[in-house]
Design a protein around this motif. Structure first.
Motif, PDB file in Angstrom:
ATOM      1  N   UNK A   9      -6.203   3.136  65.268  1.00  0.00           N
ATOM      2  CA  UNK A   9      -5.784   3.535  66.619  1.00  0.00           C
ATOM      3  C   UNK A   9      -6.559   4.759  67.099  1.00  0.00           C
ATOM      4  N   UNK A  10      -6.756   5.726  66.212  1.00  0.00           N
ATOM      5  CA  UNK A  10      -7.534   6.913  66.574  1.00  0.00           C
ATOM      6  C   UNK A  10      -8.944   6.513  67.002  1.00  0.00           C
ATOM      7  N   UNK A  11      -9.589   5.710  66.164  1.00  0.00           N
ATOM      8  CA  UNK A  11     -10.975   5.323  66.419  1.00  0.00           C
ATOM      9  C   UNK A  11     -11.095   4.461  67.678  1.00  0.00           C
ATOM     10  N   UNK A  59      -3.029  18.030  67.978  1.00  0.00           N
ATOM     11  CA  UNK A  59      -3.056  16.805  67.185  1.00  0.00           C
ATOM     12  C   UNK A  59      -1.759  16.018  67.318  1.00  0.00           C
ATOM     13  N   UNK A  60      -0.625  16.701  67.360  1.00  0.00           N
ATOM     14  CA  UNK A  60       0.649  16.002  67.552  1.00  0.00           C
ATOM     15  C   UNK A  60       0.670  15.287  68.903  1.00  0.00           C
ATOM     16  N   UNK A  65       0.170  10.352  72.041  1.00  0.00           N
ATOM     17  CA  UNK A  65      -0.518   9.698  73.153  1.00  0.00           C
ATOM     18  C   UNK A  65      -1.098   8.339  72.747  1.00  0.00           C
ATOM     19  N   UNK A  66      -1.669   8.232  71.555  1.00  0.00           N
ATOM     20  CA  UNK A  66      -2.277   6.969  71.120  1.00  0.00           C
ATOM     21  C   UNK A  66      -1.286   6.046  70.410  1.00  0.00           C
ATOM     22  N   UNK A  82       6.570   8.977  62.501  1.00  0.00           N
ATOM     23  CA  UNK A  82       5.600   7.900  62.578  1.00  0.00           C
ATOM     24  C   UNK A  82       6.209   6.771  63.409  1.00  0.00           C
ATOM     25  N   UNK A  83       5.413   6.141  64.240  1.00  0.00           N
ATOM     26  CA  UNK A  83       5.914   5.082  65.123  1.00  0.00           C
ATOM     27  C   UNK A  83       6.343   3.862  64.335  1.00  0.00           C
TER      28      UNK A  83
END
Length: 137
Positions: A9-11, A59-60, A65-66, A82-83
């Motif tokens: 997800x980050x990438x 970072x949080x 956001x992602x 964590x989601x």
């Protein structure tokens, strides 16, 4: 959510996977329920001496956001976890320890009947109280 899914997800959103972000993910993957930025800083401090609140909050916010983290507010302070992406559900959240219990019942069916002429774009349903361990303490 799995660690590899969070990194993906980050990438996908154009962000790098750094050692600090990996450690933040590890903290939340190992956490049992919601945690605060202060909890995270205490976890990171031995490895990243002098880490700033600004870095942690950036970072949080990014992880929220992602879609890696979800947030709630407890006792006037933002908490993160964590989601949960495996199925639709809601949570009971302990106001003392931050542990959560999934609730599979969703009140939206009744709400949709009440708001038949409205366009509902999303919802969040949380119940707050004390878990059995905190209640008996």
């Amino acid at each position: 959510m799995k660690h590899t899914e969070a990194i993906r997800k980050l990438k996908e959103n154009g962000y790098k996977s750094t050692a600090k972000r990996e450690d933040i993910l590890t903290f939340f993957m190992d956490a049992d329920g919601y945690r605060t930025a202060k909890d995270l800083i205490q976890y990171l401090e031995p490895t990243y001496e002098g880490i700033s609140f600004d870095t942690v909050y950036r970072n949080l916010h990014l992880f929220d956001e992602v879609g890696i983290l979800e947030t709630t507010e407890l006792n006037g302070e933002k908490h993160f976890r964590i989601s949960c992406t495996h199925h639709h559900h809601h949570h009971f959240i302990c106001k003392d320890c931050g542990k959560t219990k999934e609730i599979d019942v969703c009140p939206m069916n009744e709400v949709q009947n009440t708001l038949a002429n409205y366009l509902i774009e999303g919802h969040k349903f949380e119940i707050y109280g004390l878990c059995p361990a905190c209640k008996s303490a």
